[in-house]
Scaffold this motif. Sequence first.
Motif, short mmCIF file in Angstrom:
data_model
loop_
_atom_site.label_atom_id
_atom_site.label_comp_id
_atom_site.label_asym_id
_atom_site.label_seq_id
_atom_site.Cartn_x
_atom_site.Cartn_y
_atom_site.Cartn_z
N PHE A 112 0.92 -1.17 0.05
CA PHE A 112 0.07 0.00 -0.01
C PHE A 112 0.90 1.20 -0.06
O PHE A 112 1.66 1.43 0.91
N HIS A 113 0.88 2.02 -1.30
CA HIS A 113 1.91 3.06 -1.21
C HIS A 113 1.28 4.16 -1.97
O HIS A 113 0.36 4.32 -2.61
N VAL A 114 1.99 5.19 -1.63
CA VAL A 114 1.55 6.91 -2.38
C VAL A 114 2.71 6.67 -3.56
O VAL A 114 3.81 6.63 -3.49
N HIS A 115 2.23 6.60 -4.84
CA HIS A 115 3.03 6.51 -5.95
C HIS A 115 3.02 8.02 -6.49
O HIS A 115 2.15 8.99 -6.27
N GLU A 116 3.93 8.03 -7.50
CA GLU A 116 4.58 9.62 -7.66
C GLU A 116 3.69 10.29 -8.93
O GLU A 116 3.85 11.54 -9.07
N GLY A 146 6.48 5.05 -10.11
CA GLY A 146 7.12 4.39 -8.80
C GLY A 146 6.67 5.08 -7.52
O GLY A 146 5.56 6.07 -7.44
N HIS A 147 6.87 4.55 -6.68
CA HIS A 147 6.76 5.12 -5.04
C HIS A 147 7.06 6.55 -5.03
O HIS A 147 7.97 6.82 -5.54
N PHE A 148 6.34 7.31 -4.36
CA PHE A 148 6.68 8.72 -4.18
C PHE A 148 8.05 8.86 -3.31
O PHE A 148 8.09 8.20 -2.24
N VAL A 199 -2.55 6.88 -4.77
CA VAL A 199 -2.46 5.69 -3.81
C VAL A 199 -2.74 4.47 -4.38
O VAL A 199 -3.66 4.44 -5.48
N ILE A 200 -1.92 3.47 -4.40
CA ILE A 200 -1.91 1.88 -4.89
C ILE A 200 -2.08 0.96 -3.90
O ILE A 200 -1.36 0.81 -3.02
N VAL A 201 -2.87 -0.12 -4.40
CA VAL A 201 -3.03 -1.00 -3.57
C VAL A 201 -2.68 -2.26 -4.35
O VAL A 201 -3.07 -2.35 -5.48
N HIS A 202 -1.70 -2.91 -3.89
CA HIS A 202 -1.05 -4.04 -4.68
C HIS A 202 -1.49 -5.41 -4.38
O HIS A 202 -2.42 -5.59 -3.49
N ALA A 203 -1.10 -6.27 -5.27
CA ALA A 203 -1.70 -7.63 -5.27
C ALA A 203 -0.99 -8.55 -4.08
O ALA A 203 -1.88 -9.36 -3.60
CU LIG Z 1 3.06 0.62 -4.77
#
Ligand SMILES: [Cu+2]
Length: 210
Positions: free
Chosen positions: A91-95, A113-115, A161-165
């Motif tokens: 779970f990340h904030v991406h750029e 990619g990730h921020f 915001v991204i939710v990954h598998a």
């Molecule tokens: Cu991510």
Amino acid sequence: MNYKQKLMLPMCAAFLLYGCNSEDNSNGADKNAEDAKTVSQDSSTEVDPQVKAEVKDVEGKTLGTVNFSADENSVVIETALEGLEPGYHGFHVHENAACDADAKEGPFTTAGGHFNPTEETHSSHAGDMPPLYVKEDGTAKYTATLDSITVDQLKKEELAVIVHANPDNFANIPDHYGANGEKGPDEDTLKTGDAGDRQACGIVVSEEEK
Ligand SMILES: [Cu+2]
């Protein structure tokens, strides 16, 4: 003390009290004004526009909203999501503020990619958030507090915001897991934590833009 004296005492006390009170009232008015100032200052931090991301899956279905709010020097992240696979998810904030489910490179790869404005290794990216845990029923309720990203960045940097598998290993692959003579995490692990495909994406928007 005779009866009259006894009567005078409470009267004097009442007068003194009243006198005191009326003085207090004028001070009180100032104090109230001061309080009002404090309250309006407080509420101005409260109404400080929140930042949100409406998270959608590859079919465009809304799974929920991720809220970001300032708390002193930290950012509080709160979300309730549904329709996800049970288990842990990166779970990340991406750029990039770009959630294209039909992107050529794969769903939501447009988010980049990730921020990571300070060019750190994964686990120290400003956009790294604690993993999202999804229950058996596909829902997740989540609260986290971070001081690695700011509400100001979330407002200004045009992020997603991204939710990954898959779960996120935060690039934590100790050397003894090395296989085929190669030791430790590879470049992909160091960059992404092996969180895999992108299952859901939400563009971060500031309330004041709405
Ligand atoms: Cu991510």
